[in-house]
Motif scaffolding. Structure first.
Motif, PDB file in Angstrom:
ATOM      1  N   PHE A 207      -9.652   5.103  16.759  1.00 19.78           N
ATOM      2  CA  PHE A 207      -9.406   3.549  17.653  1.00 19.78           C
ATOM      3  C   PHE A 207      -9.063   3.681  19.071  1.00 19.78           C
ATOM      4  O   PHE A 207      -9.698   3.292  19.721  1.00 19.78           O
ATOM      5  N   ILE A 208      -8.543   4.869  19.466  1.00 19.15           N
ATOM      6  CA  ILE A 208      -8.282   5.240  20.886  1.00 19.15           C
ATOM      7  C   ILE A 208      -9.144   5.713  21.695  1.00 19.15           C
ATOM      8  O   ILE A 208      -9.002   6.084  22.726  1.00 19.15           O
TER       9      ILE A 208
ATOM     10  N   MET B 277     -15.519   2.277  24.604  1.00 19.13           N
ATOM     11  CA  MET B 277     -14.610   2.723  25.669  1.00 19.13           C
ATOM     12  C   MET B 277     -14.387   1.636  26.791  1.00 19.13           C
ATOM     13  O   MET B 277     -13.236   1.723  27.149  1.00 19.13           O
ATOM     14  N   GLN B 278     -15.097   0.747  26.938  1.00 20.43           N
ATOM     15  CA  GLN B 278     -15.248  -0.230  28.080  1.00 20.43           C
ATOM     16  C   GLN B 278     -14.015  -1.074  27.558  1.00 20.43           C
ATOM     17  O   GLN B 278     -13.497  -2.083  28.768  1.00 20.43           O
TER      18      GLN B 278
ATOM     19  N   SER C 170      -4.496   3.715  26.635  1.00 22.22           N
ATOM     20  CA  SER C 170      -5.057   4.248  25.506  1.00 22.22           C
ATOM     21  C   SER C 170      -5.979   5.564  25.923  1.00 22.22           C
ATOM     22  O   SER C 170      -5.861   6.539  25.108  1.00 22.22           O
ATOM     23  N   ILE C 171      -6.605   5.506  26.769  1.00 20.83           N
ATOM     24  CA  ILE C 171      -7.579   6.633  27.192  1.00 20.83           C
ATOM     25  C   ILE C 171      -6.798   7.740  27.730  1.00 20.83           C
ATOM     26  O   ILE C 171      -7.173   8.653  27.506  1.00 20.83           O
ATOM     27  N   PHE C 172      -5.892   7.416  28.218  1.00 23.43           N
ATOM     28  CA  PHE C 172      -5.009   8.684  28.917  1.00 23.43           C
ATOM     29  C   PHE C 172      -4.348   9.400  27.873  1.00 23.43           C
ATOM     30  O   PHE C 172      -4.109  10.569  27.873  1.00 23.43           O
TER      31      PHE C 172
ATOM     32  N   MET D  50     -10.481  14.384  19.748  1.00 29.34           N
ATOM     33  CA  MET D  50     -11.536  13.317  19.239  1.00 29.34           C
ATOM     34  C   MET D  50     -12.380  12.708  20.271  1.00 29.34           C
ATOM     35  O   MET D  50     -13.781  12.621  20.353  1.00 29.34           O
ATOM     36  N   ILE D  51     -11.660  12.455  21.480  1.00 28.37           N
ATOM     37  CA  ILE D  51     -12.530  11.813  22.741  1.00 28.37           C
ATOM     38  C   ILE D  51     -13.585  12.499  23.339  1.00 28.37           C
ATOM     39  O   ILE D  51     -14.705  12.182  23.478  1.00 28.37           O
ATOM     40  N   TYR D  52     -13.238  13.955  23.326  1.00 26.16           N
ATOM     41  CA  TYR D  52     -14.307  14.824  23.761  1.00 26.16           C
ATOM     42  C   TYR D  52     -15.264  15.014  22.903  1.00 26.16           C
ATOM     43  O   TYR D  52     -16.744  15.289  23.301  1.00 26.16           O
ATOM     44  N   TYR D  53     -15.088  14.969  21.532  1.00 23.50           N
ATOM     45  CA  TYR D  53     -16.327  15.118  20.561  1.00 23.50           C
ATOM     46  C   TYR D  53     -17.087  13.920  20.591  1.00 23.50           C
ATOM     47  O   TYR D  53     -18.289  14.282  20.671  1.00 23.50           O
TER      48      TYR D  53
END
Length: 327
Positions: free
Chosen positions: A297-298, A305-306, A312-314, A321-324
């Protein structure tokens, strides 16, 4: 390789639980494939837009007339009602014009921003239309030749479209989304499968101390078992990918799988951390559900993402997960 064989035997016991997640992933991938199927035709999109116009200037009225052409526009007098309809996805995009917004925009004192529904993908088109209109309007006002007729002539120019079938499936949305969802599936399977097995090995650890096996050899065989679990999980995934996408599944096949294998490394590290904290199987089972779901989710998997906040992004940047997903 005694410990390796024991590892694989314990994995077989957790197979029913793992198959549940395979089924869930299959359903999600199938829905994604249907929703993102490439169309062979082109048609004009009529946007569902909500407008709350508190600015009584000529500029705002001209802007409203422009937006109404070719779109389904609803005028609102209440901001709460507009926000509610946007949240319920009754409208895909919305714009609120406060008093003197256009005057302030022309004088570079304020930007005019639009709002978008999370489930509606048409926001990009609406954002483009708004940005295009405001840029041209501002330039014409500063040049002293603004009129709605002139704006209409500039904006009504049409282009002839030749639809070319996409031959390069590396950019295909369906395959990209397929591998994005794989991140959630892979994290769940590794934490649940490898985590449960290592928890069982903690019980066997006392017996291993009096055996001729060195601790280093035991750890190597357990690690080998975890790597085997990760590699075996790619077999049903790639078979499913081929069933859904046919020969297109082999485009960038190596890069997608390499990205997934690299992603598995920090997941194994996270699993080791969880095992060092607890060996309670019920707790590990809970971790295997909540951690991948929360990170999805985050990190921009379930929510674009927008639409995520900076906080949350921080937080997401501390996890793989976010880099994947971005890769």
């Amino acid at each position: 390789m005694t410990m390796y064989k024991i590892f694989m035997k314990i994995i077989k016991k957790t197979l029913p639980s793992l198959l549940i997640f395979v089924f869930v992933f299959t359903v999600l991938a199938g829905i994604n494939s249907v929703l993102n199927k490439q169309r062979d035709d082109f048609s004009e999109i009529h946007l569902n837009i909500g407008i709350l116009n508190k600015d009584e200037s000529k500029y705002s009225k001209d802007f409203e007339n422009y937006i109404k052409k070719g779109n389904n526009v609803t005028n609102y007098t209440n901001e709460e009602k507009l926000s509610e309809d946007l949240f319920l996805n009754k409208i895909g995009s919305a714009i609120i014009l406060n008093k003197n917004d256009f005057e302030n925009f022309i004088n570079n004192e304020k930007k005019i921003n639009a709002q978008f529904a999370i489930a509606d993908n048409s926001y990009v088109l609406f954002q483009t239309k708004v940005s295009k209109y405001l840029t041209i309007m501002k330039a014409m006002v500063k040049n002293g030749n603004y009129s709605y007729e002139n704006m209409e002539n500039l904006l009504s120019n049409t282009s002839k479209i030749h639809l070319i079938k996409n031959q390069n499936s590396s950019a295909d949305v369906s395959i990209m989304q397929f591998y994005k969802f794989l991140g959630y599936f892979l994290m769940t399977v590794v934490i649940l499968g490898a985590g449960m097995v290592v928890a069982d090995f903690k019980k066997i650890n006392l017996r291993c101390r009096v055996s001729p096996y060195k601790k280093f050899n035991i750890d190597i065989q357990i690690l080998l078992g975890q790597v085997t679990l990760v590699m075996l999980s790619f077999i049903p995934i790639n078979i499913l990918n081929y069933i859904l996408h046919g020969k297109e599944a082999f485009t960038n096949f190596f890069l997608y799988n390499l990205n997934s294998i690299i992603f598995a490394v920090p997941i194994l590290s996270l699993t080791y951390l969880l095992n060092s904290i607890t060996s309670n199987k019920s707790l590990l089972s809970a971790f295997s559900t909540t951690i991948p779901l929360g990170l999805s989710f985050i990190s921009g998997l379930f929510i674009p993402m927008q639409f995520l906040g900076k906080t949350s992004i921080f937080i997401a940047k501390f996890f793989p997960m976010i880099y994947y997903i971005e890769s």
